[in-house]
Design an enzyme around this catalytic site. Structure first.
Site, short mmCIF file in Angstrom:
data_model
loop_
_atom_site.label_atom_id
_atom_site.label_comp_id
_atom_site.label_asym_id
_atom_site.label_seq_id
_atom_site.Cartn_x
_atom_site.Cartn_y
_atom_site.Cartn_z
N CYS A 1 18.31 -29.09 -9.21
CA CYS A 1 18.37 -27.76 -9.62
C CYS A 1 18.57 -28.13 -10.75
O CYS A 1 19.87 -28.26 -11.21
CB CYS A 1 19.15 -26.89 -8.77
SG CYS A 1 19.05 -25.20 -9.56
N ASN B 1 12.45 -33.01 -7.61
CA ASN B 1 12.70 -31.11 -7.72
C ASN B 1 11.55 -30.54 -8.76
O ASN B 1 11.29 -31.68 -9.01
CB ASN B 1 14.36 -31.80 -7.91
CG ASN B 1 15.28 -29.83 -7.04
OD1 ASN B 1 14.17 -29.37 -7.71
ND2 ASN B 1 16.11 -30.03 -7.02
C1 LIG Z 1 11.75 -20.71 -5.70
C2 LIG Z 1 11.65 -22.40 -5.51
C3 LIG Z 1 13.16 -22.56 -4.57
C4 LIG Z 1 13.94 -23.28 -4.75
N1 LIG Z 1 15.14 -24.28 -4.21
C5 LIG Z 1 15.45 -25.09 -4.11
C6 LIG Z 1 16.97 -25.50 -3.35
O1 LIG Z 1 17.84 -24.57 -2.98
N2 LIG Z 1 17.31 -26.45 -3.79
C7 LIG Z 1 16.13 -28.09 -3.63
O2 LIG Z 1 16.52 -29.04 -2.86
N3 LIG Z 1 14.82 -27.96 -4.15
C8 LIG Z 1 14.77 -26.42 -3.69
N4 LIG Z 1 13.69 -25.95 -4.91
C9 LIG Z 1 12.53 -27.12 -5.33
C10 LIG Z 1 11.71 -28.09 -4.12
O3 LIG Z 1 12.16 -27.84 -2.75
C11 LIG Z 1 10.87 -28.53 -4.52
O4 LIG Z 1 11.31 -29.66 -4.39
C12 LIG Z 1 9.71 -28.94 -6.16
O5 LIG Z 1 9.58 -27.63 -5.69
C13 LIG Z 1 8.68 -29.04 -6.21
O6 LIG Z 1 8.45 -29.40 -5.26
P1 LIG Z 1 6.49 -28.01 -4.78
O7 LIG Z 1 5.37 -28.45 -5.79
O8 LIG Z 1 6.12 -28.40 -3.43
O9 LIG Z 1 7.00 -26.90 -5.06
C14 LIG Z 1 12.80 -25.08 -5.10
C15 LIG Z 1 11.93 -24.53 -5.31
C16 LIG Z 1 11.15 -23.62 -5.56
C17 LIG Z 1 9.74 -23.36 -6.03
#
Ligand SMILES: Cc1cc2nc3c(=O)[nH]c(=O)nc-3n(C[C@H](O)[C@H](O)[C@H](O)COP(=O)(O)O)c2cc1C
Ligand SMILES: Cc1cc2nc3c(=O)[nH]c(=O)nc-3n(C[C@H](O)[C@H](O)[C@H](O)COP(=O)(O)OP(=O)(O)OC[C@H]3O[C@@H](n4cnc5c(N)ncnc54)[C@H](O)[C@@H]3O)c2cc1C
Ligand code: SF4
Ligand code: SF4
Ligand code: SF4
Lengths: 443, 448
Positions: free
Chosen positions: A141, A206
């Site tokens: 994060c 992430n």
């Molecule tokens: C609104 C939001 C909240 C997120 N919260 C977390 C979290 O609490 N813990 C975590 O490991 N990753 C968190 N992520 C990251 C996602 O799990 C992921 O790694 C990242 O969005 C990339 O994947 P994507 O392109 O499919 O969204 C968050 C992402 C978004 C958009």
């Protein structure tokens, strides 16, 4: 043609009926969402990151931002949300219920705690008691949590990654997945540290440090909270190429090769998943695509992947996982004797002239715009360096293609097409090149 | 009112009149414009630009819509075509810019250039921004005869270039057919006058309305008083049917009727027949057919002596007629009027056909009853502005004024453009281009 396709997936000993998991994020925030996800067919979830009590608080203003295409398709997404803002026990109770009701789905719980052995031991024991299948350590994060020394603040320091992984491993018998941050110049030290700490798998990426946009009226970054904004985490389709590269690096680097990878980053369609798996990922996780379109998209992911595997004769995921890795190499090993020329299919060409102006203004002046006074676009083989710019800007699929020269002479260089391999390591212009380099490389 | 024919006003309710004369192609909202502008490929040496008679840099103006730079977008459009807002509504785009769009090739669906052009120019007119500044005054004076799109386009460009312009217009209002001729549902919200007002705001243009050249003032006089003259008086009369007795009650001039329709404050005051017959195959024929239908005529039949391929109206216009319930009869021409009590109550038509490329009558006839018969078989030039000294520029065979590619006539100091010259099709956009080209040549000449 009638191969039975088996999408069953295993990573770090965790089984799921298909390789499509929801990443730790709002879609996996609580029982209600996760049950809907399982009903829709998702193979597993990584529960929204749990922290120690008291729970964190989120901003009450906007926490998301987006970059859109012309028809407002979300190309990139960003957020300043923190980890779960609900009490630890509330989450634990829900995880227990959901796992009991959905025993065949993977239930991994994401966690983020300070470097305090006591906390890890107490909290992981509670998680283990829920019946969950594994732990994911959130070291990624990039906003808010990192200001408190956690998340990517830990994930950017290999020694801390190793330490916290070891702490987690000591505190539980469950498989431990370490989720890496892409906010580093090289992903390998982080992956190696996780491996040294005993990680059963890594997951990545992430989100990426980002400022989504600047509001030019308010003169403030967006999303804007009471006149101010802070950087957030970038995700969605735009980050996929970055994630693919990082996953590929872990797969091809000798010391990390074989470390199971759960791939994350912009996965929106089955093809994206297949690409990550071809570069060695065991499974994939999805966040933004689900947030944009809802859970139903998993339907196409499952069906599309199975269809494609069928067409290729792959029966199981292992039949193709990692198959593109041997072809991922360093620039210096690319064959300099390989010559391509752009070619325009005149039947498909709509005569927009984009290839012409791109090549004329910014490349090699290798496309002509008229023939016998007519509007007509054609590649001049004696100028074309095969750079691919025209292919990328042509709006018609398969109209402009790169055609390898099989024999004869390259009209641009006047050199005969050679069929042997010759790369930079042996090139005369390479002052470092000598026989010993070549032998070192081949070893 | 006639006893023999069913012609009456107030055929519809107020609501129906409003619905029937609502915007035929509603404008794009901001989001629709963003989506549509994103479809443009930003072509090199864009074919759409070549196809536009005024050569607007279309990819650039669309790119600017996409970027949110609406003023810049409008500047691109208006720099080439000062009637950009009108043209966006009335151009037969399927034959012009959109017909040349490369997206036709791949997917049969061009970028909606007309609607995007409207999006940018409407925003500009609403803002009232002047956009163009005048060059330092040249001390030269130019007279323009006719305040339609050709005349005003010329006037605006000359004013920009620093000359002082007087526009002599026979009618009360400026605008020409923009104001009196274009179909009502294409030009809502008084766009013709708003556009003219905006155009005049550049300054340096004096409107002399109610001044008919040839009657109130002579051309020879203008040639003496001004450094140059631009003739743009359009086509003042409609062609005759060429059958006997056509000047009887029951037979109408389509252009005259449309003029009333455009000027009417209250559409329910316009009398319209129950059964309407329109004779002609061009844009005017389609417009009168569709508009009488929208005014409440039960049956509207359009008679055209040739087939769909030869029709002057575009495919889009033809579809418009058909989708509004106009019955189009090809290969039919009027033979004689059916009269009762000295009024036309019908027409005897004769089937035609092509024999060796020549149109011949077949002798097969039929009588169609009508409460109103409209002549819409093209307009003709009325040369009353030309005094004896200027007759030489009239090509009597073509019925048009003769000009060179710079719109210069053989008379010293006299240029001409628009419908009264025969350079291109009679379209608003072509008239605008004529005016622009003439102004550029006049400027060049006056500064030489
Ligand atoms: C609104 C939001 C909240 C997120 N919260 C977390 C979290 O609490 N813990 C975590 O490991 N990753 C968190 N992520 C990251 C996602 O799990 C992921 O790694 C990242 O969005 C990339 O994947 P994507 O392109 O499919 O969204 C968050 C992402 C978004 C958009
Ligand atoms: C019913 C109808 C519908 C049409 N629809 C379309 C359409 O949808 N799209 C399109 O592109 N085109 C359309 N056209 C054609 C278009 O309107 C003309 O091509 C265009 O208006 C020509 O411009 P102009 O300036 O040459 O002439 P006009 O617009 O006719 O203007 C000429 C002006 O000169 C004035 N004038 C005439 N004689 C004198 C004189 N002696 N002294 C002073 N002033 C004089 C007239 O009053 C008039 O104002 C249509 C035409 C008609 C008749
Ligand atoms: S970009 Fe493609 S479609 Fe356009 S002119 Fe070039 S080859 Fe043709
Ligand atoms: S002026 Fe007419 S033809 Fe030219 S671009 Fe605009 S709508 Fe198309
Ligand atoms: S031809 Fe079509 S796609 Fe190309 S610039 Fe013109 S409007 Fe855009």
């Amino acid at each position: 043609m009638t191969t039975r396709i088996d999408l069953t997936s295993t990573i770090a000993g965790i089984r799921s009926p298909n390789p499509f998991w929801l990443a730790s994020a709002p879609p996996t925030d609580k029982e209600y969402n996760v049950v809907r996800a399982f009903e829709a067919g998702w193979g597993g979830v990584v529960w929204k990151t749990l922290g120690d009590d008291p729970p964190i608080v989120n901003v009450n203003g906007p926490r998301y931002g987006a970059w859109w295409s012309g028809d407002r398709r979300v190309m990139g997404f960003n957020n300043i949300e923190l980890i779960s803002d609900r009490a630890f026990d509330t989450n634990i109770a829900e995880i227990t219920r959901v796992k009991a009701a959905w025993p065949d789905r993977a239930m991994v719980v994401s966690v983020m705690f300070p470097l305090d052995e006591q906390v890890w031991r107490k909290r992981l024991a509670q998680i283990e008691a829920t019946g969950a299948d594994g732990i994911e350590i959130n070291l990624g994060c990039p906003h808010g949590m990192s200001e408190r020394g956690m998340g990517s603040a830990m994930g950017q320091q290999p020694d801390l990654i190793e330490q916290v992984t070891r702490m987690a491993k000591a505190a539980t018998t469950l498989p431990v997945i370490v989720k890496l941050t892409p906010n580093v110049t090289n992903i390998l030290p982080a992956a190696l540290a996780a491996k040294r700490g005993g990680a059963d798998a890594v997951s990545l990426i992430n989100t990426i440090n980002s400022i989504m946009s600047v509001n030019l009226d308010a003169m403030a970054p967006e999303p804007t909270i009471d006149g101010k904004g802070s950087h957030g985490g970038y995700c969605g389709e735009a980050v996929r190429p970055i994630a693919l590269h990082m996953v590929g690096e872990i797969g091809r680097f000798a010391d990390t090769r074989g470390l199971p990878v759960s791939a994350i980053g912009g996965i929106t369609r089955w093809r994206d998943a297949a690409e990550f798996m071809a570069l060695g990922a065991q499974n994939v996780q999805v966040c933004t695509a689900a947030m944009v379109y809802g859970f139903k998209i998993v339907d196409d992911m499952i069906e599309g992947l199975a269809q494609w595997m069928q067409s290729k004769g792959y029966a199981r995921l292992d039949d193709f996982i990692g198959h593109a890795l041997p072809k991922l190499t360093d620039w210096k090993f690319l064959n300099l004797n390989y010559v391509t020329k752009a070619h325009i299919d005149q039947d498909l060409c709509i005569k927009c002239g984009r290839c012409y102006i791109a090549c004329e203004d910014t490349s090699h002046q290798a496309i002509s715009a008229s023939k016998n006074g007519e509007r007509h676009f054609e590649v001049k083989d004696d100028e074309c360096v095969g750079c691919n710019l025209c292919v990328e800007v042509c709006p018609v699929e398969n109209c402009l293609t790169m055609v390898p020269m099989q024999a004869g002479t390259d009209p641009r260089t006047g050199r005969a097409i050679a069929h042997d391999h010759a790369d930079w390591t042996t090139h005369p212009n390479n002052v470092m090149a000598c026989e010993s380099v070549e032998t070192v490389v081949k070893k | 009112m006639s006893a023999t024919r069913d012609v009456t006003d107030k055929r519809l309710t107020a609501r129906q009149y409003a619905d029937n004369f609502a915007d035929i192609k509603p404008p794009l909202d901001t989001h629709q414009a963003a989506v549509e502008s994103d479809r443009c490929y930003f072509c090199y040496d864009a074919p759409c630009t070549t196809a536009c008679p005024t050569h607007i840099d279309i990819p650039s103006f669309i790119y600017k819509i996409r970027s949110g730079n609406l003023v810049g977008s409008a500047r691109n459009i208006l720099a080439e075509n000062i009637f950009g807002a009108m043209c966006a509504r009335v151009c037969p785009v399927e034959d012009l810019c959109e017909g040349a769009c490369v997206r036709n090739t791949a997917e049969d669906k061009p970028v909606a250039i007309g609607l995007l052009q409207r999006h940018a120019t409407d925003a500009l007119l609403a803002s009232g921004e002047v956009l163009f500044a005048r060059a330092p005054t040249s001390g030269k004076r130019v007279a323009v005869v006719g305040g339609g799109p050709a005349g005003l386009s010329c006037a605006h460009r000359l004013a920009m270039l620093g000359h002082d312009v007087s526009v002599f217009e026979a009618r009360r209002k400026l605008g020409g057919l923009n104001e009196y001729g274009i179909a009502r549902y294409k030009v809502l919200d008084d766009i013709a006058q708003r556009e003219v007002d905006w155009l005049l705001s550049i300054g340096g243009i004096t409107a002399r309305t109610g001044q008919r050249v040839g009657v109130d003032i002579q051309l020879a006089q203008l040639r003496r008083d001004f450094d140059a003259v631009f003739l743009a008086f359009g086509l003042g009369a409609v062609n005759a049917l060429g059958i006997s007795d056509e000047n009887v009650p029951g037979v109408f001039d389509a252009v005259r009727y449309i003029e009333d329709l455009r000027q009417a404050c209250d559409l329910s005051s316009l009398p319209v027949g129950r059964r309407v017959i329109v004779i002609g195959g061009g844009m005017t024929a389609i417009d009168i057919a569709v508009q009488t239908r929208q005014l409440g005529a039960d049956e509207v039949t359009l008679l055209y002596r040739r087939g769909p391929e030869q029709m002057g109206a575009s495919g889009y216009e033809r579809e418009l007629a058909q989708s509004h319930g106009v019955n189009v009869r090809f290969w039919s021409r009027p033979r004689r009027l059916v009269l009762r009590d000295g009024e036309a109550v019908g027409v005897e038509i004769e089937r035609t056909e092509l024999v060796d490329g020549k149109l011949v009558a077949t002798g097969r006839t039929q009588v169609l009853a009508a409460d109103m018969l409209f002549k819409a078989i093209g307009q003709t030039l009325v040369p009353d502005a030309l005094d004896d000294s200027a007759r030489e520029i009239l090509d009597t065979k073509a019925g048009k004024l003769r000009v060179d590619e710079n719109r210069r006539t053989s008379l010293a100091g006299v240029w001409a453009g628009g419908d009264c010259v025969g350079v291109s099709k009679d379209l608003t956009v072509a008239a605008v281009q004529d005016g622009k080209l003439a102004a550029i040549d006049i400027d060049r000449t006056l500064r030489a």
